[in-house]
Design a protein around this motif. Structure first.
Motif, short mmCIF file in Angstrom:
data_model
loop_
_atom_site.label_atom_id
_atom_site.label_comp_id
_atom_site.label_asym_id
_atom_site.label_seq_id
_atom_site.Cartn_x
_atom_site.Cartn_y
_atom_site.Cartn_z
N LEU A 106 -44.31 22.93 -51.81
CA LEU A 106 -44.58 21.90 -52.81
C LEU A 106 -43.29 21.21 -53.24
N MET A 107 -42.24 22.01 -53.44
CA MET A 107 -40.96 21.44 -53.89
C MET A 107 -40.38 20.52 -52.81
N LYS A 108 -40.36 20.98 -51.56
CA LYS A 108 -39.75 20.20 -50.48
C LYS A 108 -40.51 18.90 -50.21
N LEU A 109 -41.83 18.94 -50.39
CA LEU A 109 -42.64 17.75 -50.11
C LEU A 109 -42.87 16.88 -51.34
N GLY A 110 -42.36 17.34 -52.48
CA GLY A 110 -42.52 16.57 -53.70
C GLY A 110 -43.96 16.52 -54.18
N LEU A 111 -44.69 17.63 -54.00
CA LEU A 111 -46.10 17.69 -54.37
C LEU A 111 -46.27 18.53 -55.63
N ARG A 112 -47.28 18.20 -56.42
CA ARG A 112 -47.49 18.87 -57.69
C ARG A 112 -48.24 20.20 -57.54
N ASP A 113 -49.24 20.24 -56.67
CA ASP A 113 -50.05 21.44 -56.58
C ASP A 113 -50.78 21.50 -55.24
N ARG A 114 -51.67 22.49 -55.10
CA ARG A 114 -52.35 22.70 -53.83
C ARG A 114 -53.30 21.56 -53.47
N VAL A 115 -53.85 20.91 -54.48
CA VAL A 115 -54.73 19.77 -54.21
C VAL A 115 -53.95 18.69 -53.48
N GLN A 116 -52.77 18.35 -54.00
CA GLN A 116 -51.96 17.35 -53.33
C GLN A 116 -51.52 17.81 -51.95
N ALA A 117 -51.31 19.11 -51.80
CA ALA A 117 -50.91 19.65 -50.48
C ALA A 117 -52.02 19.45 -49.45
N VAL A 118 -53.26 19.65 -49.86
CA VAL A 118 -54.39 19.46 -48.94
C VAL A 118 -54.49 17.99 -48.53
N VAL A 119 -54.44 17.10 -49.51
CA VAL A 119 -54.52 15.67 -49.20
C VAL A 119 -53.36 15.26 -48.29
N PHE A 120 -52.15 15.73 -48.60
CA PHE A 120 -50.98 15.41 -47.79
C PHE A 120 -51.16 15.89 -46.36
N ALA A 121 -51.64 17.12 -46.20
CA ALA A 121 -51.77 17.70 -44.86
C ALA A 121 -52.73 16.90 -43.98
N TYR A 122 -53.84 16.45 -44.56
CA TYR A 122 -54.81 15.70 -43.76
C TYR A 122 -54.39 14.25 -43.57
N GLU A 123 -53.80 13.65 -44.60
CA GLU A 123 -53.36 12.26 -44.45
C GLU A 123 -52.20 12.14 -43.47
N SER A 124 -51.36 13.17 -43.41
CA SER A 124 -50.22 13.12 -42.50
C SER A 124 -50.58 13.51 -41.08
N GLY A 125 -51.77 14.08 -40.90
CA GLY A 125 -52.23 14.43 -39.57
C GLY A 125 -51.75 15.76 -39.05
N ILE A 126 -51.08 16.55 -39.89
CA ILE A 126 -50.61 17.85 -39.39
C ILE A 126 -51.74 18.86 -39.31
N VAL A 127 -52.84 18.56 -40.01
CA VAL A 127 -54.07 19.36 -39.89
C VAL A 127 -55.19 18.38 -39.59
N ARG A 128 -55.98 18.69 -38.59
CA ARG A 128 -57.08 17.81 -38.23
C ARG A 128 -58.39 18.57 -38.32
N ALA A 129 -59.42 17.91 -38.79
CA ALA A 129 -60.76 18.52 -38.85
C ALA A 129 -61.19 18.92 -37.46
N GLY A 130 -61.61 20.18 -37.34
CA GLY A 130 -62.10 20.68 -36.06
C GLY A 130 -60.99 21.07 -35.12
N GLY A 131 -59.74 20.86 -35.53
CA GLY A 131 -58.64 21.21 -34.65
C GLY A 131 -58.00 22.51 -35.04
N ARG A 132 -56.90 22.87 -34.37
CA ARG A 132 -56.25 24.12 -34.65
C ARG A 132 -55.05 23.94 -35.58
N GLY A 133 -54.81 22.72 -36.02
CA GLY A 133 -53.66 22.50 -36.87
C GLY A 133 -53.75 23.18 -38.21
#
Length: 219
Positions: A192-219
């Motif tokens: 959270l600190m390194k990515l400048g995120l406030r909490d886990r909610v923002q981490a989830v949104v960040f992960a999917y918006e950035s494409g590092i995790v994809r629905a149905g994928g192994r990311g």
């Protein structure tokens, strides 16, 4: 120390019911009520509560716009979005607005009280069902290029981020990685600190918006 709460809803009966539930708890106090988003923003900035219960559908300014306005201020309150409309659009917009939790008005009083305590403690109320909805919302989107900030994560921190984005709790992450929960908490805090995120909610949104995790994928 008492958790201070502001209730923002355009229906007086709803506000009265929420107040009744909250004030049965010895560690919680309702310090104000608002009937629309603009009033909620002014009240919260003046009173500075720990938590704002924010209805989405309100006149003059809706809860999503009010939440965005509140969270641009220094040391903003934590916001839990309340709605009768369980739609992907409302869910995603609430998360993007910066809400730390999302509850349907049909949720139990016990769930409401738990949510207030969780977000007041600085955590995010991220129900696995909500995470599943977020995953589905991103399923059909093309994968964007991962942002440069990800280069600052260690391989273990990147893996923790992926597991957080999949909706895993700290205990589940600890079991998956064969480490202690305290270690997981440290990894999450660093991510959270390194990515400048406030909490886990923002981490989830960040992960999917950035494409590092994809629905149905192994990311």
């Amino acid at each position: 120390m008492s958790i201070t709460v502001v209730i923002a809803d355009d229906q007086r009966m709803v506000r009265a019911g929420l107040r009744m539930v909250i004030e049965t708890e010895p560690d919680m106090t309702v310090v104000g009520e608002a009937g629309d988003g603009a009033e909620a923003v002014g009240l919260a900035r003046r009173i500075r509560p720990d938590v704002v219960l924010m209805d989405i559908a309100m006149p003059r300014q809706d809860g999503l716009a009010a939440t965005s306005a509140l969270l641009t201020a220094p040391q903003p309150p934590r916001v839990i979005m309340l709605t009768t409309f369980d739609t992907d659009e409302n869910l995603y917009r609430a998360l993007r607005a910066g809400a730390s939790g999302f509850l349907l008005k049909v949720s139990s009083p016990e769930h409401l009280i738990t949510a207030i305590r969780v977000v007041a403690a600085g955590e995010a109320l991220l129900d696995p069902a909500i995470t599943t909805r977020v995953i589905s919302a991103f399923a059909a989107q093309p994968g964007p290029r991962p942002p440069a900030e990800l280069d600052g994560l260690t391989p273990r921190e990147a893996e923790v981020l992926r597991l957080v984005a999949r909706g895993h709790s700290n205990a589940e992450i600890a079991a998956a990685l064969a480490v202690g929960e305290a270690t997981v908490k440290t990894h999450v805090a660093r991510v959270l600190m390194k990515l400048g995120l406030r909490d886990r909610v923002q981490a989830v949104v960040f992960a999917y918006e950035s494409g590092i995790v994809r629905a149905g994928g192994r990311g």
